[in-house]
Each structure stands twice: as C-alpha cells, then as structure tokens.
Design a protein around this motif. Structure first.
Motif, PDB file in Angstrom:
ATOM      1  N   ARG A  93       0.830  -1.211   0.000  1.00 51.10           N
ATOM      2  CA  ARG A  93       0.000   0.000   0.000  1.00 51.10           C
ATOM      3  C   ARG A  93       0.862   1.257   0.000  1.00 51.10           C
ATOM      4  O   ARG A  93       0.580   2.202  -0.732  1.00 51.10           O
ATOM      5  CB  ARG A  93      -0.924  -0.012   1.207  1.00 51.10           C
ATOM      6  CG  ARG A  93      -2.064  -0.981   1.062  1.00 51.10           C
ATOM      7  CD  ARG A  93      -3.014  -0.923   2.232  1.00 51.10           C
ATOM      8  NE  ARG A  93      -4.063  -1.918   2.068  1.00 51.10           N
ATOM      9  CZ  ARG A  93      -4.602  -2.590   3.065  1.00 51.10           C
ATOM     10  NH1 ARG A  93      -4.228  -2.369   4.300  1.00 51.10           N
ATOM     11  NH2 ARG A  93      -5.545  -3.475   2.827  1.00 51.10           N
ATOM     12  N   ALA A  94       1.895   1.265   0.829  1.00 55.28           N
ATOM     13  CA  ALA A  94       2.758   2.443   0.921  1.00 55.28           C
ATOM     14  C   ALA A  94       3.540   2.670  -0.369  1.00 55.28           C
ATOM     15  O   ALA A  94       3.771   3.810  -0.772  1.00 55.28           O
ATOM     16  CB  ALA A  94       3.710   2.297   2.097  1.00 55.28           C
ATOM     17  N   ALA A  95       3.961   1.585  -1.032  1.00 55.27           N
ATOM     18  CA  ALA A  95       4.742   1.699  -2.267  1.00 55.27           C
ATOM     19  C   ALA A  95       3.857   1.761  -3.513  1.00 55.27           C
ATOM     20  O   ALA A  95       4.361   1.940  -4.615  1.00 55.27           O
ATOM     21  CB  ALA A  95       5.701   0.517  -2.386  1.00 55.27           C
ATOM     22  N   GLU A  96       2.538   1.588  -3.297  1.00 55.04           N
ATOM     23  CA  GLU A  96       1.566   1.597  -4.392  1.00 55.04           C
ATOM     24  C   GLU A  96       1.860   0.533  -5.453  1.00 55.04           C
ATOM     25  O   GLU A  96       1.886   0.806  -6.650  1.00 55.04           O
ATOM     26  CB  GLU A  96       1.469   2.992  -5.020  1.00 55.04           C
ATOM     27  CG  GLU A  96       1.002   4.038  -4.037  1.00 55.04           C
ATOM     28  CD  GLU A  96       0.918   5.432  -4.619  1.00 55.04           C
ATOM     29  OE1 GLU A  96       1.435   5.658  -5.736  1.00 55.04           O
ATOM     30  OE2 GLU A  96       0.336   6.294  -3.964  1.00 55.04           O
ATOM     31  N   VAL A  97       2.114  -0.672  -4.974  1.00 57.47           N
ATOM     32  CA  VAL A  97       2.332  -1.830  -5.842  1.00 57.47           C
ATOM     33  C   VAL A  97       1.560  -3.010  -5.259  1.00 57.47           C
ATOM     34  O   VAL A  97       0.970  -2.911  -4.190  1.00 57.47           O
ATOM     35  CB  VAL A  97       3.845  -2.194  -5.952  1.00 57.47           C
ATOM     36  CG1 VAL A  97       4.627  -1.075  -6.606  1.00 57.47           C
ATOM     37  CG2 VAL A  97       4.430  -2.527  -4.591  1.00 57.47           C
ATOM     38  N   SER A  98       1.571  -4.139  -5.959  1.00 54.61           N
ATOM     39  CA  SER A  98       0.883  -5.333  -5.459  1.00 54.61           C
ATOM     40  C   SER A  98       1.760  -6.059  -4.429  1.00 54.61           C
ATOM     41  O   SER A  98       2.969  -5.846  -4.357  1.00 54.61           O
ATOM     42  CB  SER A  98       0.571  -6.288  -6.617  1.00 54.61           C
ATOM     43  OG  SER A  98       1.770  -6.861  -7.105  1.00 54.61           O
TER      44      SER A  98
END
Length: 78
Positions: A11-16
C-alpha cells in the motif's frame, strides 16, 4: 506488536503484494527502480524478513521394524 506486513508495504509503495514479495526476495521481472523503491519503503516501515526457525534433523531409524514373519514386500534372493 508485530512489524509491517507485505500488504502494508504494498500500500505504501503503491504496488501489489506480489511485487513486494519479488522485490524483497530478488526474484521476478521487476525494474530496478521498482525494486529499489519497494526496498526503501520496506526499510522506512521497519520491515525485517522473519526467518523460519530451523527444522529439526530427520530421525533415521525412528520407525520400529516389522514383526517377524510379516509380509514386507521383500522377495528374497534370486
């Protein structure tokens, strides 16, 4: 309190979460910038991979031998 999860990092890195897993394990086809960003986010959140406890050594010969006269599948010599 436990540390951040893969979901928190994703969530923080905006990836899966799969991308986080690949980035932290050094696997998969990821761009170097993505891998670096995920690792930086993980470090900033205080993530440290938990290691599984060592597995106990296999116990050889722990099974009891078959009783005398039991059918074991051994056909004998010849």
């Amino acid at each position: 309190m436990s540390g951040p999860t893969l979901t928190d990092i994703a969530r923080a890195a905006e990836v899966s979460t799969a991308t986080v897993s690949h980035a932290l394990n050094g696997t998969g086809r990821l761009g170097e910038s993505t891998r670096r960003r995920v690792r930086e986010v993980a470090a900033a959140l205080g993530y440290g991979a938990r290691r599984a406890p060592p597995r106990p050594a296999a116990r050889r010969g722990a099974r009891a031998p078959p009783p005398p006269g039991a059918v074991t599948g051994w056909r004998g010599p010849g």
